[in-house]
Design an enzyme around this catalytic site. Structure first.
Site, PDB file in Angstrom:
ATOM      1  N   SER A 184      60.077  45.525  65.107  1.00 24.92           N
ATOM      2  CA  SER A 184      60.498  44.608  66.179  1.00 24.92           C
ATOM      3  C   SER A 184      61.298  43.437  65.607  1.00 24.92           C
ATOM      4  O   SER A 184      62.282  43.679  64.907  1.00 24.92           O
ATOM      5  CB  SER A 184      59.246  44.162  66.945  1.00 24.92           C
ATOM      6  OG  SER A 184      59.593  43.595  68.163  1.00 24.92           O
ATOM      7  N   ASP A 244      58.372  52.812  74.680  1.00 21.06           N
ATOM      8  CA  ASP A 244      58.428  51.416  74.234  1.00 21.06           C
ATOM      9  C   ASP A 244      58.891  50.533  75.393  1.00 21.06           C
ATOM     10  O   ASP A 244      60.032  50.640  75.855  1.00 21.06           O
ATOM     11  CB  ASP A 244      59.385  51.295  73.039  1.00 21.06           C
ATOM     12  CG  ASP A 244      59.297  49.939  72.353  1.00 21.06           C
ATOM     13  OD1 ASP A 244      59.204  48.919  73.079  1.00 21.06           O
ATOM     14  OD2 ASP A 244      59.322  49.893  71.115  1.00 21.06           O
ATOM     15  N   HIS A 283      55.346  50.151  71.890  1.00 17.62           N
ATOM     16  CA  HIS A 283      55.996  49.265  70.928  1.00 17.62           C
ATOM     17  C   HIS A 283      55.004  48.889  69.820  1.00 17.62           C
ATOM     18  O   HIS A 283      54.097  48.091  70.056  1.00 17.62           O
ATOM     19  CB  HIS A 283      56.444  48.017  71.682  1.00 17.62           C
ATOM     20  CG  HIS A 283      57.271  47.079  70.860  1.00 17.62           C
ATOM     21  ND1 HIS A 283      58.550  47.379  70.481  1.00 17.62           N
ATOM     22  CD2 HIS A 283      57.008  45.839  70.360  1.00 17.62           C
ATOM     23  CE1 HIS A 283      59.050  46.365  69.781  1.00 17.62           C
ATOM     24  NE2 HIS A 283      58.132  45.416  69.694  1.00 17.62           N
TER      25      HIS A 283
END
Ligand SMILES: *[C@@H]1O[C@H](CO)[C@@H](O)[C@H](O)[C@H]1NC(C)=O
Ligand SMILES: *[C@@H]1O[C@H](CO)[C@@H](O)[C@H](O)[C@H]1NC(C)=O
Length: 342
Positions: A37, A126, A161
């Site tokens: 991320s 995600d 995610h």
């Protein structure tokens, strides 16, 4: 406990902290990065800024280099939710900006990327960084790599995610939440280490062995930040490094491989404690494969409440270049670890 460490590291112990060693037997040709991320974006930025030092990158769920162009709104809309408008990330424009930034000397020459290896992961479900953004990261990197086989992708896993690994103690791949490290029932960490580090050097990845608590060290990251107070640009005072015992000895043969791993938002030690530098699966491979793993730490602040790495400009407009304050810190850390390696 710390006293039982072998001699050369003993010299570095100061209270809870170690002084970051400058004489580890590290191979300067096998430096790699990873991140998830915002940490994935930071890994890409660090790779682009210092591609003459870094040879490979493993990225979970991050958009391409400079996607946000210094703008939080662009970061949150175009770069994270780009499904609604898949054209909103313009890879050609990012490519041209990158070439220009390199020609001005604010990142390393892109020729250094030509032989590098890249591994990209996005899970199908995600809900934080849309998979389409990671497809753009692939398109971006392919503009610089000599051959498409240098880039490997995992784009077909059902899940949310997170940093995907295969530890049974973690929540299922579809879970969204702290510590953002999920059990996706496949050894993705082994896969990416093979792709970015082992196979290009004709080495074989050795099966992981248990990590040792005594090999994880805390050090003062603040000693390596370019300006004080570093909290203002999101750098935490402390950071961590995992050094397996066989990499703690001063040796002429530089058999150890430096890997820098960047946590994501809500994933620094202030939020998840030791989880990111214990549970990603990296330390077990460090033990069996002579890896030294550096875990830099971002810090939460008013502009950055979730302790994200800066990929939109809260630390200054040059955040993505080699004069960015966070990237300068990482470069100082690399310089320290590599200073006696030639
Ligand atoms: C995840 O996404 C895939 C592909 O879009 C879909 O088939 C699947 O049902 C989704 N799974 C969950 C748990 O939402
Ligand atoms: C790895 O092995 C291949 C095939 O044997 C060889 O062509 C290549 O030069 C080797 N690469 C390195 C880095 O030793």
């Amino acid at each position: 406990m710390l006293f039982i460490l072998i001699l050369c590291v003993c010299a570095y112990i100061k209270g809870d902290y170690v002084v970051l060693p400058d004489n580890l037997p590290i191979n300067k040709n096998t430096v790699t990065v990873s991140g998830v991320s915002s940490g994935g974006a930071m890994a890409i930025q660090t790779h682009m800024a210092h591609s003459s030092i870094i040879n490979g990158a493993a990225i979970y769920a991050a958009p391409p280099y400079y996607c946000a162009m210094g703008n939080l709104e662009v970061a949150m809309e175009s770069c994270m939710k780009c499904e609604s408008d898949p054209g909103s990330i313009n890879v050609l424009e990012l490519y041209l900006i990158t070439l220009n930034t390199a020609s001005l000397g604010f990142i390393d020459g892109v020729n250094h990327l030509m032989k590098d290896r890249v591994w990209l992961f996005t899970a199908l479900n995600d809900s934080v960084v849309n998979s389409e953004a990671v497809h753009k990261t692939r398109d971006f990197y392919l503009k610089f790599l000599f051959h498409s086989s240098q880039l490997a992708t995992v784009f077909n896993i059902e899940g949310e995610h997170a940093w995907a690994t295969n530890k049974n103690s973690l929540k299922d791949c579809n879970f969204l939440g702290k510590p953002y490290i999920n059990n996706c029932k496949h050894d993705f960490v082994g896969d990416f280490l093979n792709h970015i580090l082992m196979s290009p050097h004709n080495m074989s990845l050795i099966a992981p062995t248990p990590q040792q608590a005594k090999n994880l060290f805390k050090f003062k990251q603040s000693l390596y930040t370019p300006i004080s107070p570093s909290e203002e640009y999101g750098m935490h005072e402390d950071a961590y490094i995992y050094i397996p015992e066989q990499c703690q000895k001063v040796q002429s043969e530089k058999h150890c491989h430096l890997h820098v791993s960047f946590h994501g938002c809500l994933q620094n030690d202030e939020v998840v404690g030791e989880q990111f530098f214990r549970d990603t699966g990296l330390n077990e491979y460090a033990e069996s494969n002579d890896l030294v793993i550096l875990y830099p730490q971002a810090h939460s602040s008013k502009l950055n409440p979730n302790g994200c790495w800066d990929w939109w400009g809260y630390s200054g407009p040059q955040y993505a270049s080699n004069v960015g304050l966070q990237i300068r810190t990482i470069k100082n850390l690399l310089d320290r670890l590599l200073i006696n390696v030639n």
